[in-house]
Design an enzyme around this catalytic site. Structure first.
Site, mmCIF file in Angstrom:
data_model
loop_
_atom_site.group_PDB
_atom_site.id
_atom_site.type_symbol
_atom_site.label_atom_id
_atom_site.label_comp_id
_atom_site.label_asym_id
_atom_site.label_seq_id
_atom_site.Cartn_x
_atom_site.Cartn_y
_atom_site.Cartn_z
ATOM 1 C CB CYS A 263 7.266 -11.911 -8.530
ATOM 2 S SG CYS A 263 7.931 -10.936 -7.143
ATOM 3 C CB CYS B 53 2.837 -11.602 -2.042
ATOM 4 S SG CYS B 53 4.195 -10.609 -2.068
ATOM 5 C CB CYS C 25 0.874 -11.471 -5.632
ATOM 6 S SG CYS C 25 1.260 -10.811 -7.146
ATOM 7 C CB CYS D 291 0.605 3.188 -11.897
ATOM 8 S SG CYS D 291 -0.203 4.511 -11.236
ATOM 9 C CB CYS E 40 3.128 5.835 -10.358
ATOM 10 S SG CYS E 40 3.315 4.814 -8.683
ATOM 11 C CB CYS F 20 2.010 5.406 -4.197
ATOM 12 S SG CYS F 20 0.558 4.403 -4.562
ATOM 13 N NE ARG G 239 -2.802 6.799 -6.205
ATOM 14 C CZ ARG G 239 -2.802 7.718 -7.001
ATOM 15 N NH1 ARG G 239 -3.872 7.611 -8.151
ATOM 16 N NH2 ARG G 239 -2.106 8.848 -6.984
HETATM 17 N N1 SAM Z 1 6.298 -6.207 -6.892
HETATM 18 C C1 SAM Z 1 6.142 -4.916 -6.537
HETATM 19 C C2 SAM Z 1 5.380 -5.005 -5.188
HETATM 20 O O1 SAM Z 1 5.169 -5.769 -4.582
HETATM 21 O O2 SAM Z 1 5.855 -3.832 -4.655
HETATM 22 C C3 SAM Z 1 4.978 -4.335 -7.278
HETATM 23 C C4 SAM Z 1 3.643 -4.954 -7.809
HETATM 24 S S1 SAM Z 1 2.727 -5.681 -6.593
HETATM 25 C C5 SAM Z 1 1.558 -6.535 -7.717
HETATM 26 C C6 SAM Z 1 1.635 -4.132 -6.158
HETATM 27 C C7 SAM Z 1 0.690 -4.213 -5.082
HETATM 28 O O3 SAM Z 1 -0.629 -4.553 -5.588
HETATM 29 C C8 SAM Z 1 0.772 -5.254 -3.797
HETATM 30 O O4 SAM Z 1 1.779 -4.878 -2.893
HETATM 31 C C9 SAM Z 1 -0.454 -5.614 -3.506
HETATM 32 O O5 SAM Z 1 -1.081 -4.646 -2.305
HETATM 33 C C10 SAM Z 1 -1.427 -5.352 -4.689
HETATM 34 N N2 SAM Z 1 -2.045 -6.613 -5.032
HETATM 35 C C11 SAM Z 1 -1.467 -7.647 -5.824
HETATM 36 N N3 SAM Z 1 -2.405 -8.659 -5.963
HETATM 37 C C12 SAM Z 1 -3.417 -8.287 -5.439
HETATM 38 C C13 SAM Z 1 -4.893 -8.812 -5.378
HETATM 39 N N4 SAM Z 1 -4.957 -10.232 -5.776
HETATM 40 N N5 SAM Z 1 -5.731 -8.255 -4.677
HETATM 41 C C14 SAM Z 1 -5.378 -7.035 -4.103
HETATM 42 N N6 SAM Z 1 -4.478 -6.220 -4.315
HETATM 43 C C15 SAM Z 1 -3.150 -6.791 -4.863
HETATM 44 FE FE1 SF4 Z 2 6.020 -10.116 -6.392
HETATM 45 FE FE2 SF4 Z 2 3.328 -9.984 -6.492
HETATM 46 FE FE3 SF4 Z 2 4.805 -10.058 -4.233
HETATM 47 FE FE4 SF4 Z 2 4.638 -7.903 -5.947
HETATM 48 S S1 SF4 Z 2 2.897 -8.624 -4.850
HETATM 49 S S2 SF4 Z 2 6.313 -8.708 -4.712
HETATM 50 S S3 SF4 Z 2 4.518 -8.832 -7.941
HETATM 51 S S4 SF4 Z 2 4.482 -11.676 -5.523
#
Ligand code: SAM
Ligand code: SF4
Ligand code: DTB
Length: 343
Positions: free
Chosen positions: A77, A81, A84, A121, A153, A213, A285
């Site tokens: 991606c 973040c 992530c 989801c 979802c 959500c 949730r």
């Molecule tokens: N890329 C899309 C987005 O960011 O909307 C969808 C996938 S993203 C993995 C969905 C959510 O998962 C993120 O917004 C974050 O809140 C949560 N998330 C991701 N990695 C995480 C982690 N290591 N611990 C807790 N929550 C996490």
């Molecule tokens: Fe990409 Fe992870 Fe950020 Fe979602 S949370 S936008 S998958 S880097």
């Protein structure tokens, strides 16, 4: 929609606390950060009582929704973040796994339904939805999940209004797009997309009539005020998001947050309780980080008003409690999941 203040137990409370109870019962969108900080800092027993009072009235029966998650497009991606494991900016990136096709995704949805899930989801590690074959496949997955009688979802980053409309036409129940943290702490966590862009994405989802959500994560090094500020933004959305995922950071090796201290389970309990008080009718949730909460921590979260869990051995890329373990948890709580079949 408001709850009746008269129905709430206020006996024995000081005048100030009784006042807070009365406010909780209104379906408000104008909570100040200071008011929410007061709630987050209440003695735990008082906070739990208030959250339970709201929860029992708004969602009688204490039932829980089981939602299963599947990563359709994993890793690589473009966003940065810091939490992530799927960001190409982090050495944890899991890029290289093949995208899942429609048939195996629907097979997983069917299995999730048989295991008792009501909602399915699906996640795409994208900055934004891309046009073309992957989007056409996403639409087929959505309609296929709906045909199974489950809620569908999608979480796939930003989207355009026409894309939201096509998802709505395919029958999408909800779109997940989190605010993650407060506007003030946000720059410490993500630099490649702004808070404002997130809010605009949420508005586009709403404009297509898809339910929202939207939630956040604790354990990102934020302050108590940041948590209150995130909750103020969420509760300020009109209507409230139908679903509010509360995640605790899963600190994954190779991400900038790999060394963050684990979240105290009681901090999750407080976050869930205040989310329940602010947004009485939303599904709160209990999301990532459940494994670290332990059984009693999770039970307290259910008591505090969590009415959904992610169900299945994996979240998107990290581990989640097993199905049997969760069935035992719900049985211990005497909590009954919603039926798998929805209209
Ligand atoms: N890329 C899309 C987005 O960011 O909307 C969808 C996938 S993203 C993995 C969905 C959510 O998962 C993120 O917004 C974050 O809140 C949560 N998330 C991701 N990695 C995480 C982690 N290591 N611990 C807790 N929550 C996490
Ligand atoms: Fe990409 Fe992870 Fe950020 Fe979602 S949370 S936008 S998958 S880097
Ligand atoms: C949400 O708020 N939490 C879920 C769901 N929405 C998509 C995702 C949690 C992901 C945890 C890290 C992982 O498994 O990769």
């Amino acid at each position: 929609m408001t709850l009746s203040p008269a129905a709430l137990p206020t006996q024995g409370l000081t005048q100030d606390l009784a006042q807070i109870v009365r406010h909780e019962l209104e379906h408000r969108h104008d909570w100040s950060v200071a008011e929410i900080e007061v709630l987050l800092d209440l003695p735990l027993m008082d906070l739990l009582w208030r959250a339970q009072s709201v929860h029992r009235q708004a969602n009688p029966g204490y039932r829980v929704q089981l939602a299963s998650l599947l990563s359709v497009k994993t890793g690589g991606c473009e966003e940065d973040c810091a939490y992530c494991p799927q960001s190409m900016h982090n050495s944890s990136d899991l890029d290289g796994r093949p995208n899942l096709e429609v048939a195996p995704v629907l097979e997983r949805a069917r299995a999730a339904k048989e295991a008792g899930a009501q909602r399915f989801c699906m996640g795409w590690a994208w900055r934004e939805i891309r046009e073309g074959a992957p989007f056409e496949a996403m639409l087929k997955m959505v309609s296929g999940v709906r045909e199974l009688g489950m809620e569908a979802c999608v979480t796939a980053g930003m989207l355009t209004v026409p894309q939201a409309q096509r998802l709505a036409e395919a029958g999408l129940t909800a779109y997940n797009h989190n605010l993650d943290t407060s506007p003030e702490h946000y720059d410490q966590i993500i630099s490649t997309r702004t808070y404002q862009e997130r809010l605009e994405t949420l508005a586009r989802v709403r404009s297509a009539g898809i339910s929202l959500c939207c939630g956040g994560i604790i354990g990102l090094g934020e302050s108590g005020r940041d948590r209150a500020s995130l909750l103020a933004v969420l509760a300020g959305l009109e209507p409230h998001p139908e679903s509010v995922p509360i995640n605790a950071l899963v600190a994954v090796e190779g991400t900038p947050l790999e060394d963050q201290q684990p979240v105290d389970p009681l901090e999750m309990v407080r976050m869930v309780a205040v989310a329940r008080i602010l947004m009485p009718y939303s599904r709160v949730r209990l999301s990532a980080g459940r494994e670290a909460l332990g059984r009693e921590g999770q039970l307290l979260c259910l008591l505090a008003g969590a009415d959904s869990i992610f169900y299945g051995d994996t979240l998107l890329t990290t581990a989640n409690p097993g199905v049997t373990e969760d069935q035992e948890l719900l049985a211990a709580a005497g909590v009954v999941p919603w039926d798998a079949l929805v209209s």
